[in-house]
Enzyme design. Structure first.
Site, PDB file in Angstrom:
ATOM      1  N   GLU A 160     -19.316  -5.977   2.368  1.00 50.91           N
ATOM      2  CA  GLU A 160     -18.784  -5.563   3.661  1.00 50.91           C
ATOM      3  C   GLU A 160     -19.602  -6.277   4.741  1.00 50.91           C
ATOM      4  OE1 GLU A 160     -18.283  -1.333   4.129  1.00 50.91           O
ATOM      5  OE2 GLU A 160     -17.406  -1.164   2.135  1.00 50.91           O
TER       6      GLU A 160
ATOM      7  N   LEU B 147     -34.910  -7.227  -0.805  1.00 52.80           N
ATOM      8  CA  LEU B 147     -36.222  -6.577  -0.923  1.00 52.80           C
ATOM      9  C   LEU B 147     -36.598  -5.939   0.408  1.00 52.80           C
ATOM     10  CD1 LEU B 147     -38.459  -8.949  -3.091  1.00 52.80           C
ATOM     11  CD2 LEU B 147     -37.380  -6.792  -3.763  1.00 52.80           C
TER      12      LEU B 147
ATOM     13  N   CYS C  59     -20.000   1.521  -2.708  1.00 51.19           N
ATOM     14  CA  CYS C  59     -20.088   0.773  -3.971  1.00 51.19           C
ATOM     15  C   CYS C  59     -21.333   1.070  -4.796  1.00 51.19           C
ATOM     16  CB  CYS C  59     -19.995  -0.715  -3.690  1.00 51.19           C
ATOM     17  SG  CYS C  59     -18.468  -1.154  -2.857  1.00 51.19           S
TER      18      CYS C  59
ATOM     19  N   THR D 131     -11.720   2.811  -6.625  1.00 47.99           N
ATOM     20  CA  THR D 131     -12.094   3.649  -7.763  1.00 47.99           C
ATOM     21  C   THR D 131     -13.299   4.492  -7.349  1.00 47.99           C
ATOM     22  OG1 THR D 131     -13.416   1.788  -8.568  1.00 47.99           O
ATOM     23  CG2 THR D 131     -11.259   2.095  -9.574  1.00 47.99           C
TER      24      THR D 131
ATOM     25  N   ASP E 283       0.857  -1.180   0.000  1.00 46.96           N
ATOM     26  CA  ASP E 283       0.000   0.000   0.000  1.00 46.96           C
ATOM     27  C   ASP E 283       0.892   1.228   0.000  1.00 46.96           C
ATOM     28  OD1 ASP E 283      -3.260   0.218   0.794  1.00 46.96           O
ATOM     29  OD2 ASP E 283      -2.082   2.063   0.929  1.00 46.96           O
TER      30      ASP E 283
HETATM   31  C1  UGA Z   1     -22.252  -4.397  -2.528  1.00 47.11           C
HETATM   32  C2  UGA Z   1     -22.661  -5.690  -3.222  1.00 47.11           C
HETATM   33  O1  UGA Z   1     -23.696  -6.332  -2.489  1.00 47.11           O
HETATM   34  C3  UGA Z   1     -21.463  -6.627  -3.334  1.00 47.11           C
HETATM   35  O2  UGA Z   1     -21.833  -7.797  -4.044  1.00 47.11           O
HETATM   36  C4  UGA Z   1     -20.344  -5.904  -4.072  1.00 47.11           C
HETATM   37  O3  UGA Z   1     -19.190  -6.703  -4.191  1.00 47.11           O
HETATM   38  C5  UGA Z   1     -19.987  -4.647  -3.314  1.00 47.11           C
HETATM   39  O4  UGA Z   1     -21.150  -3.805  -3.214  1.00 47.11           O
HETATM   40  C6  UGA Z   1     -18.899  -3.933  -4.056  1.00 47.11           C
HETATM   41  O5  UGA Z   1     -19.147  -3.435  -5.165  1.00 47.11           O
HETATM   42  O6  UGA Z   1     -17.751  -3.952  -3.608  1.00 47.11           O
HETATM   43  P1  UGA Z   1     -21.915  -3.694   0.034  1.00 47.11           P
HETATM   44  O7  UGA Z   1     -21.753  -2.296  -0.467  1.00 47.11           O
HETATM   45  O8  UGA Z   1     -20.956  -4.230   1.039  1.00 47.11           O
HETATM   46  O9  UGA Z   1     -21.868  -4.729  -1.194  1.00 47.11           O
HETATM   47  O10 UGA Z   1     -23.341  -3.762   0.709  1.00 47.11           O
HETATM   48  P2  UGA Z   1     -24.776  -4.405   0.420  1.00 47.11           P
HETATM   49  O11 UGA Z   1     -24.998  -5.519   1.332  1.00 47.11           O
HETATM   50  O12 UGA Z   1     -24.954  -4.647  -1.027  1.00 47.11           O
HETATM   51  O13 UGA Z   1     -25.717  -3.205   0.868  1.00 47.11           O
HETATM   52  C7  UGA Z   1     -25.710  -1.973   0.155  1.00 47.11           C
HETATM   53  C8  UGA Z   1     -26.736  -1.030   0.710  1.00 47.11           C
HETATM   54  O14 UGA Z   1     -28.049  -1.470   0.372  1.00 47.11           O
HETATM   55  C9  UGA Z   1     -26.732  -0.856   2.231  1.00 47.11           C
HETATM   56  O15 UGA Z   1     -26.863   0.524   2.535  1.00 47.11           O
HETATM   57  C10 UGA Z   1     -27.943  -1.632   2.689  1.00 47.11           C
HETATM   58  O16 UGA Z   1     -28.491  -1.127   3.862  1.00 47.11           O
HETATM   59  C11 UGA Z   1     -28.878  -1.440   1.517  1.00 47.11           C
HETATM   60  N1  UGA Z   1     -29.918  -2.485   1.362  1.00 47.11           N
HETATM   61  C12 UGA Z   1     -29.551  -3.771   1.108  1.00 47.11           C
HETATM   62  C13 UGA Z   1     -31.263  -2.153   1.448  1.00 47.11           C
HETATM   63  O17 UGA Z   1     -31.626  -0.982   1.666  1.00 47.11           O
HETATM   64  N2  UGA Z   1     -32.201  -3.133   1.283  1.00 47.11           N
HETATM   65  C14 UGA Z   1     -31.858  -4.412   1.027  1.00 47.11           C
HETATM   66  O18 UGA Z   1     -32.773  -5.253   0.887  1.00 47.11           O
HETATM   67  C15 UGA Z   1     -30.515  -4.741   0.949  1.00 47.11           C
END
Ligand code: UGA
Length: 447
Positions: free
Chosen positions: A163, A261, A271, A93, A32
């Site tokens: 995450e 959902l 992300c 990125t 890093d």
């Molecule tokens: C997301 C993707 O799920 C991963 O597959 C991907 O690798 C990652 O981005 C990335 O591009 O590195 P992450 O950002 O860790 O992962 O989180 P998620 O679990 O996807 O949640 C994203 C957001 O959606 C959170 O704020 C969560 O609260 C929200 N969310 C999730 C909802 O509001 N409703 C849901 O039903 C699910």
């Protein structure tokens, strides 16, 4: 002889990937450009909260008692170039300031720094989320800069870890996608991922552009699912429906599925929001912007939820101004089991109410330090019970288990008014009502 692996960029993705590669039995060298990060990692400490990651690091970081010693860290590019057979580029990125497009400067810098040190056969594997077309451009740059010439090759291998589940997602990926241009590259990556593939992870081989697109389209689909259910929540608000029941019922259809959902204040983090914007920007450059205009609507539905939470709070407090109102906010991280507050819907709602004169006190199990840095003017409490003391309303904005397990009766003793608004549709309405609370959630006006 076992492959030697380097990991460039030791943020979420890189630190987890490096530890996982060591766990799979490879010798790993992580690099890093931030000295503090490297110093922490050398001590086996993780610069962020991620369940299980510190344990995995400590199991392998050289110099830690009882470790395998397979994982080391450095800031020296020449050492990295010399050491690795396979180099994973895991730098971030982010969204460009003032634009939708993604900022490729860290990826570009990584290639510029690494390539001149590749004197022998090497495979450079991009993992960062990039605009489609980047791999082709970077392959050309690699060929130009690497003394090894054609022996230094590129592959693209997007990462899908979440995450909060980063370790599990990396050790047991639900799929491995590799964009390659030669059999040699494919063979090397099959060797790297032999353990998870044997354990059943599907291995999808494709070209560069498809590999890049798999990542952005997957995140776009997930964002679309969330905004879809949040749009249904808006309709439920207008029609006296219940979006939680609705999601349960449509989720029984296997083609739709129950996951992703959960209606509420929407998606945030480092992300989904920036990926859909960068995807739109890239499609525009390619002349395919029409194909992705729907993502603009997905983005605006998502951003609207934050404002709607603010309005729901205003309404619940009797309308009018927030001046003099005490608002307790449970949650600051963008999702539970993370200390990440980047583009966090919870903090956004807290910030909006604060800026409109509300006295907002925030508590989050892990995100406090990061939240304080981002929003130093909000008040912070050391526990949920301290946050709600004297509150006129309690907002539940990140669905930590700790919040679901709170005793509404105990909390009720501390507040001024027993009024709870569930921005994540994750609390048990019955339990709160039994303890004398008024419970209100988004998309469930009558539930
Ligand atoms: C997301 C993707 O799920 C991963 O597959 C991907 O690798 C990652 O981005 C990335 O591009 O590195 P992450 O950002 O860790 O992962 O989180 P998620 O679990 O996807 O949640 C994203 C957001 O959606 C959170 O704020 C969560 O609260 C929200 N969310 C999730 C909802 O509001 N409703 C849901 O039903 C699910």
């Amino acid at each position: 002889m076992a492959l030697k692996i380097t990991v460039i960029g030791t943020g979420y993705l890189g630190a987890t990937h490096a530890a996982a590669m060591a766990e799979l039995g490879f010798e790993v060298l992580g690099l890093d450009v931030v000295p503090e990060k490297i110093e922490m990692l050398k001590r086996g400490e993780v610069p962020m909260y991620e369940p299980g990651l510190e344990e995995l690091l400590r199991k392998h970081v050289a110099g830690i008692e009882g470790s395998s010693g397979r994982l080391r860290f450095t800031m020296d590019w020449a050492e990295v170039g010399e050491f690795g057979d396979v180099h994973f580029v895991c730098v971030n990125t982010p969204q460009k300031h003032g634009e939708y497009a993604c900022d490729m400067s860290y990826v570009d810098a990584a290639f510029e720094s690494l390539a001149p040190h590749l004197h022998g056969p090497a495979l450079v594997v991009g993992k960062s989320t990039v605009p489609v077309g980047s791999a082709e451009r970077l392959a050309a740059r690699l060929a130009e800069l690497a003394p090894a010439g054609e022996d230094a090759e590129l592959a693209w291998n997007p990462e899908f870890l979440r995450e909060g589940f980063a370790v599990g997602d990396t050790l047991h990926p639900d799929r491995i996608v590799v964009g390659v241009r030669s059999e040699r590259a494919e063979k090397l990556l099959r060797e790297v991922y032999a353990t998870p593939v044997t354990a059943g992870s599907p291995f999808v081989v494709t070209d560069f552009p498809t590999a890049e697109l798999v990542k952005t389209s997957a995140n776009s689909f997930l964002a679309t699912k969330i905004s879809f259910i949040n749009a249904m929540a808006e309709v439920c608000e207008a029609a006296d429906g219940d979006v939680v029941k609705l999601a349960e019922a449509i989720g029984h259809d296997e083609r739709i599925g129950k996951k992703f959902l959960r209606a509420g204040i929407g998606f945030g983090g480092g992300c989904l929001p920036k990926d859909i914007r960068a995807f739109m920007a890239r499609a525009g450059e390619l002349g395919a912007d029409q194909a992705l205009t729907f993502l603009r609507e997905i983005d605006s539905i998502n951003m609207r939820q934050r404002g709607q939470m603010v309005e729901l709070t205003r309404e619940a407090l009797g309308g009018g101004s927030f001046l003099g109102k005490r608002v307790a906010v449970l949650g600051a991280a963008f999702k539970p089991d993370s200390d990440d507050v980047r583009d966090s819907p919870a903090l956004n709602v807290a910030g909006q109410i604060h800026l409109q004169g509300g006295q907002v006190t925030v508590y989050d199990p892990k995100g406090m330090d990061n939240a304080r840095r981002l929003f130093p003017t909000l008040a912070y409490a050391d526990s949920a019970i301290e946050a709600v003391r004297g509150a006129d309303v309690v907002l539940h904005l990140t669905e930590w288990r700790e919040f679901r397990e709170l005793d509404p009766a105990v909390l009720g003793e501390a507040v001024t008014t027993r009024l709870v608004l569930d921005g994540r549709n994750a609390l048990d309405p019955e339990a709160w009502r039994r303890a004398g609370w008024t419970y209100r959630a988004m998309g469930r006006p009558t539930a």
